[in-house]
Write an enzyme that holds these catalytic residues in place. Structure first.
Site, PDB file in Angstrom:
ATOM      1  N   GLY A   1      40.862  38.939  40.573  1.00 44.61           N
ATOM      2  CA  GLY A   1      40.148  39.780  39.616  1.00 44.61           C
ATOM      3  C   GLY A   1      38.806  40.186  40.192  1.00 44.61           C
TER       4      GLY A   1
ATOM      5  CD  GLN B   1      32.865  39.933  40.566  1.00 44.50           C
ATOM      6  OE1 GLN B   1      33.873  40.311  39.983  1.00 44.50           O
ATOM      7  NE2 GLN B   1      32.848  38.844  41.326  1.00 44.50           N
TER       8      GLN B   1
ATOM      9  CB  CYS C   1      33.297  33.812  40.750  1.00 41.59           C
ATOM     10  SG  CYS C   1      32.601  35.442  40.433  1.00 41.59           S
ATOM     11  CG  LEU C   2      36.472  37.546  44.750  1.00 39.87           C
ATOM     12  CD1 LEU C   2      37.074  38.944  44.783  1.00 39.87           C
ATOM     13  CD2 LEU C   2      36.963  36.711  45.925  1.00 39.87           C
TER      14      LEU C   2
ATOM     15  CG  HIS D   1      36.213  34.937  35.664  1.00 40.21           C
ATOM     16  ND1 HIS D   1      35.921  33.712  36.228  1.00 40.21           N
ATOM     17  CD2 HIS D   1      35.639  35.865  36.479  1.00 40.21           C
ATOM     18  CE1 HIS D   1      35.182  33.902  37.316  1.00 40.21           C
ATOM     19  NE2 HIS D   1      35.003  35.200  37.495  1.00 40.21           N
ATOM     20  CD  GLU D   2      37.372  39.263  37.043  1.00 33.05           C
ATOM     21  OE1 GLU D   2      36.294  39.834  37.309  1.00 33.05           O
ATOM     22  OE2 GLU D   2      37.788  38.275  37.683  1.00 33.05           O
TER      23      GLU D   2
ATOM     24  CG  HIS E   1      32.062  39.125  36.421  1.00 28.24           C
ATOM     25  ND1 HIS E   1      31.013  38.588  37.119  1.00 28.24           N
ATOM     26  CD2 HIS E   1      33.178  38.525  36.904  1.00 28.24           C
ATOM     27  CE1 HIS E   1      31.481  37.688  37.992  1.00 28.24           C
ATOM     28  NE2 HIS E   1      32.793  37.626  37.876  1.00 28.24           N
TER      29      HIS E   1
HETATM   30 NI    NI Z   1      34.079  36.387  38.974  1.00 25.84          NI
END
Ligand code: NI
Length: 173
Positions: A46, A51, A95-96, A137-138, A141
């Site tokens: 995701g 991000q 998380c990226l 989660h997304e 963000h």
């Molecule tokens: Ni994340």
């Protein structure tokens, strides 16, 4: 398609509330495609527009992990949770934007979400399992919230310090 650089926490852009998409322009469709490419390349399941430094309400997901299975890329504009189960589920999240840090986070086990698809149509779907965790989660963000915000202050500060150090090292390299 272009792989875009992913912002690493701590970054003020990751703490901002993203603006709703008013019209799905070719640029925004391109953003969605680029985000998918960036997510697959990372690799991750995701990614949210903040991000990659774009403060718009756009997320992408593909929670199919088995390489034997057909990929299921999704681009969601203005995603919203419309219902959440009382049942909770705990997943080890990452998380990226917080590379190599993982923590067990408890969230509703199932959710319904609605969003606008790249073709402009309204969609609504029931998500379970990893998909349910991922969509929550997304969407977090888009509200400037990271999974580490669910942790206690000590653990969160420890991860933030590690990330700040990682960024300093990267800047020097
Ligand atoms: Ni994340």
């Amino acid at each position: 398609m272009t792989i875009r650089p992913i912002l690493i926490h701590p970054d003020p852009r990751l703490k901002k509330v993203a603006a709703p998409v008013e019209q799905i322009t070719p640029e925004l469709r391109q953003l969605g495609e680029d985000m998918l490419e960036t997510m697959y390349d990372a690799p991750g399941i995701g990614l949210a527009a903040p991000q990659v430094g774009v403060l718009k309400r756009v997320i992408v997901m593909d929670c199919v992990k088995d390489p034997e299975e057909e990929p299921q890329p999704m681009i969601l504009f203005n995603p919203e949770i419309t219902w959440a189960s009382e049942d909770l589920a705990t997943y080890e999240e990452g998380c990226l934007s917080i590379p190599e840090q993982y923590a067990e986070i408890t969230r509703p086990a199932e959710v319904r979400a609605r969003w606008i698809a790249p073709d402009g149509s309204a969609r609504e779907e029931h998500f379970t399992g990893l998909w349910a965790t991922c969509v929550q989660h997304e969407i977090d963000h888009l509200d400037g919230k990271l999974f580490i915000d669910y942790l206690g202050p000590l653990k969160r500060q420890m991860i933030t310090r590690k990330m700040a150090k990682l960024k300093r090292e990267k800047a020097r390299a």
